[in-house]
Motif scaffolding. Structure first.
Motif, PDB file in Angstrom:
ATOM      1  N   PRO A 101      -5.544  11.022  14.886  1.00  0.00           N
ATOM      2  CA  PRO A 101      -4.516  10.014  15.173  1.00  0.00           C
ATOM      3  C   PRO A 101      -4.897   8.648  14.614  1.00  0.00           C
ATOM      4  O   PRO A 101      -6.060   8.380  14.372  1.00  0.00           O
ATOM      5  CB  PRO A 101      -4.463   9.981  16.690  1.00  0.00           C
ATOM      6  CG  PRO A 101      -5.811  10.443  17.124  1.00  0.00           C
ATOM      7  CD  PRO A 101      -6.294  11.402  16.065  1.00  0.00           C
ATOM      8  N   GLY A 102      -3.874   7.809  14.430  1.00  0.00           N
ATOM      9  CA  GLY A 102      -4.197   6.447  14.084  1.00  0.00           C
ATOM     10  C   GLY A 102      -3.232   5.727  13.190  1.00  0.00           C
ATOM     11  O   GLY A 102      -3.359   5.805  11.987  1.00  0.00           O
ATOM     12  N   ALA A 103      -2.274   5.041  13.761  1.00  0.00           N
ATOM     13  CA  ALA A 103      -1.447   4.120  12.998  1.00  0.00           C
ATOM     14  C   ALA A 103      -1.931   2.708  13.290  1.00  0.00           C
ATOM     15  O   ALA A 103      -2.016   1.869  12.406  1.00  0.00           O
ATOM     16  CB  ALA A 103       0.016   4.271  13.373  1.00  0.00           C
ATOM     17  N   GLU A 104      -2.273   2.460  14.549  1.00  0.00           N
ATOM     18  CA  GLU A 104      -2.674   1.118  14.967  1.00  0.00           C
ATOM     19  C   GLU A 104      -3.980   0.683  14.321  1.00  0.00           C
ATOM     20  O   GLU A 104      -4.213  -0.497  14.093  1.00  0.00           O
ATOM     21  CB  GLU A 104      -2.784   1.031  16.493  1.00  0.00           C
ATOM     22  CG  GLU A 104      -3.846   1.907  17.127  1.00  0.00           C
ATOM     23  CD  GLU A 104      -3.501   3.382  17.238  1.00  0.00           C
ATOM     24  OE1 GLU A 104      -4.440   4.172  17.409  1.00  0.00           O
ATOM     25  OE2 GLU A 104      -2.327   3.754  17.134  1.00  0.00           O
ATOM     26  N   ASP A 105      -4.848   1.609  13.979  1.00  0.00           N
ATOM     27  CA  ASP A 105      -6.131   1.277  13.378  1.00  0.00           C
ATOM     28  C   ASP A 105      -5.982   0.603  12.018  1.00  0.00           C
ATOM     29  O   ASP A 105      -6.877  -0.092  11.569  1.00  0.00           O
ATOM     30  CB  ASP A 105      -6.983   2.533  13.207  1.00  0.00           C
ATOM     31  CG  ASP A 105      -7.243   3.257  14.508  1.00  0.00           C
ATOM     32  OD1 ASP A 105      -7.476   4.466  14.446  1.00  0.00           O
ATOM     33  OD2 ASP A 105      -7.194   2.619  15.567  1.00  0.00           O
ATOM     34  N   LEU A 106      -4.860   0.840  11.350  1.00  0.00           N
ATOM     35  CA  LEU A 106      -4.661   0.300  10.006  1.00  0.00           C
ATOM     36  C   LEU A 106      -3.833  -0.978   9.976  1.00  0.00           C
ATOM     37  O   LEU A 106      -3.614  -1.537   8.910  1.00  0.00           O
ATOM     38  CB  LEU A 106      -3.986   1.357   9.124  1.00  0.00           C
ATOM     39  CG  LEU A 106      -4.775   2.635   8.897  1.00  0.00           C
ATOM     40  CD1 LEU A 106      -3.954   3.615   8.063  1.00  0.00           C
ATOM     41  CD2 LEU A 106      -6.086   2.336   8.201  1.00  0.00           C
ATOM     42  N   SER A 107      -3.377  -1.443  11.123  1.00  0.00           N
ATOM     43  CA  SER A 107      -2.460  -2.581  11.146  1.00  0.00           C
ATOM     44  C   SER A 107      -3.077  -3.830  10.505  1.00  0.00           C
ATOM     45  O   SER A 107      -2.391  -4.545   9.775  1.00  0.00           O
ATOM     46  CB  SER A 107      -1.978  -2.877  12.565  1.00  0.00           C
ATOM     47  OG  SER A 107      -3.084  -3.144  13.403  1.00  0.00           O
ATOM     48  N   GLY A 108      -4.355  -4.089  10.740  1.00  0.00           N
ATOM     49  CA  GLY A 108      -5.013  -5.247  10.129  1.00  0.00           C
ATOM     50  C   GLY A 108      -5.092  -5.118   8.619  1.00  0.00           C
ATOM     51  O   GLY A 108      -4.815  -6.070   7.884  1.00  0.00           O
ATOM     52  N   LEU A 109      -5.452  -3.943   8.139  1.00  0.00           N
ATOM     53  CA  LEU A 109      -5.533  -3.697   6.699  1.00  0.00           C
ATOM     54  C   LEU A 109      -4.159  -3.816   6.052  1.00  0.00           C
ATOM     55  O   LEU A 109      -4.010  -4.439   4.992  1.00  0.00           O
ATOM     56  CB  LEU A 109      -6.119  -2.308   6.430  1.00  0.00           C
ATOM     57  CG  LEU A 109      -6.166  -1.880   4.967  1.00  0.00           C
ATOM     58  CD1 LEU A 109      -7.052  -2.810   4.140  1.00  0.00           C
ATOM     59  CD2 LEU A 109      -6.635  -0.436   4.854  1.00  0.00           C
ATOM     60  N   ILE A 110      -3.145  -3.247   6.700  1.00  0.00           N
ATOM     61  CA  ILE A 110      -1.785  -3.310   6.158  1.00  0.00           C
ATOM     62  C   ILE A 110      -1.309  -4.759   6.077  1.00  0.00           C
ATOM     63  O   ILE A 110      -0.737  -5.186   5.075  1.00  0.00           O
ATOM     64  CB  ILE A 110      -0.830  -2.432   6.991  1.00  0.00           C
ATOM     65  CG1 ILE A 110      -1.156  -0.957   6.749  1.00  0.00           C
ATOM     66  CG2 ILE A 110       0.628  -2.734   6.646  1.00  0.00           C
ATOM     67  CD1 ILE A 110      -0.449   0.008   7.678  1.00  0.00           C
ATOM     68  N   ALA A 111      -1.559  -5.538   7.117  1.00  0.00           N
ATOM     69  CA  ALA A 111      -1.167  -6.959   7.113  1.00  0.00           C
ATOM     70  C   ALA A 111      -1.862  -7.704   5.972  1.00  0.00           C
ATOM     71  O   ALA A 111      -1.244  -8.523   5.282  1.00  0.00           O
ATOM     72  CB  ALA A 111      -1.498  -7.599   8.458  1.00  0.00           C
ATOM     73  N   GLN A 112      -3.137  -7.417   5.765  1.00  0.00           N
ATOM     74  CA  GLN A 112      -3.892  -8.056   4.686  1.00  0.00           C
ATOM     75  C   GLN A 112      -3.319  -7.673   3.317  1.00  0.00           C
ATOM     76  O   GLN A 112      -3.152  -8.534   2.444  1.00  0.00           O
ATOM     77  CB  GLN A 112      -5.355  -7.630   4.792  1.00  0.00           C
ATOM     78  CG  GLN A 112      -6.261  -8.256   3.772  1.00  0.00           C
ATOM     79  CD  GLN A 112      -7.703  -7.771   3.933  1.00  0.00           C
ATOM     80  OE1 GLN A 112      -8.018  -6.980   4.814  1.00  0.00           O
ATOM     81  NE2 GLN A 112      -8.567  -8.246   3.067  1.00  0.00           N
ATOM     82  N   VAL A 113      -3.006  -6.414   3.123  1.00  0.00           N
ATOM     83  CA  VAL A 113      -2.427  -5.948   1.861  1.00  0.00           C
ATOM     84  C   VAL A 113      -1.072  -6.616   1.627  1.00  0.00           C
ATOM     85  O   VAL A 113      -0.771  -7.061   0.507  1.00  0.00           O
ATOM     86  CB  VAL A 113      -2.301  -4.404   1.843  1.00  0.00           C
ATOM     87  CG1 VAL A 113      -1.441  -3.927   0.690  1.00  0.00           C
ATOM     88  CG2 VAL A 113      -3.680  -3.766   1.799  1.00  0.00           C
ATOM     89  N   GLU A 114      -0.263  -6.717   2.666  1.00  0.00           N
ATOM     90  CA  GLU A 114       1.046  -7.368   2.530  1.00  0.00           C
ATOM     91  C   GLU A 114       0.891  -8.831   2.125  1.00  0.00           C
ATOM     92  O   GLU A 114       1.609  -9.312   1.248  1.00  0.00           O
ATOM     93  CB  GLU A 114       1.824  -7.259   3.850  1.00  0.00           C
ATOM     94  CG  GLU A 114       2.349  -5.874   4.125  1.00  0.00           C
ATOM     95  CD  GLU A 114       3.079  -5.760   5.452  1.00  0.00           C
ATOM     96  OE1 GLU A 114       3.930  -4.867   5.563  1.00  0.00           O
ATOM     97  OE2 GLU A 114       2.792  -6.551   6.379  1.00  0.00           O
TER      98      GLU A 114
END
Length: 138
Positions: A101-114
């Motif tokens: 499982p894990g969508a929330e674990d990537l939220s920081g990385l996704i925000a940084q990429v955006e």
């Protein structure tokens, strides 16, 4: 909830090819290509066509019942999907795929990429490749 219910609630019919594909994947120990699903499925239903397997996989993937696995041989494989958002660990040697499982674990990385790219991320796919415990011990 059974897969038939989930598919019906999503507005899709329960067809013979979809039943066969699900049955084959329920018995699979590793991700299977559409051609492998077709070959195994023909043992269950002789008239199953390869085009029907591709169409069934498309519908089952849209309904969240199967997950596409990118294999090293460049031929996508398919596994049953667990409910919710999951990622995959794939063994390079035996091909076994395990969800985690894990969508929330990537939220920081996704925000940084955006921020860095100006993209707005709408979805993502994470697949990690390595060696499972039994293959590491060989």
């Amino acid at each position: 909830m059974r897969w038939e219910e989930q598919l019906s609630r999503a507005g899709w019919r329960i067809t013979m090819p979809r039943r066969v594909v699900m049955r084959v994947l329920e018995r699979a120990a590793r991700p299977l290509s559409p051609q492998e699903i077709h070959a195994r499925g023909r043992r269950l239903h002789r008239s199953l066509g390869l085009v029907s397997v591709y169409r069934a996989l498309m519908v089952l993937e849209r309904a969240g019942l199967v997950r596409r696995v990118h294999r090293e041989d460049r031929c996508d494989g398919y596994v049953l999907a667990s409910p919710g958002h999951h990622h995959l660990l794939v063994c390079r040697r035996c091909g076994r795929a395990v969800e985690f499982p894990g969508a929330e674990d990537l939220s920081g990385l996704i925000a940084q990429v955006e921020r860095r790219t100006g993209f707005r991320v709408e979805d993502h796919l994470l697949q990690l490749v390595g060696l499972c415990g039994p293959c590491r011990d060989l």
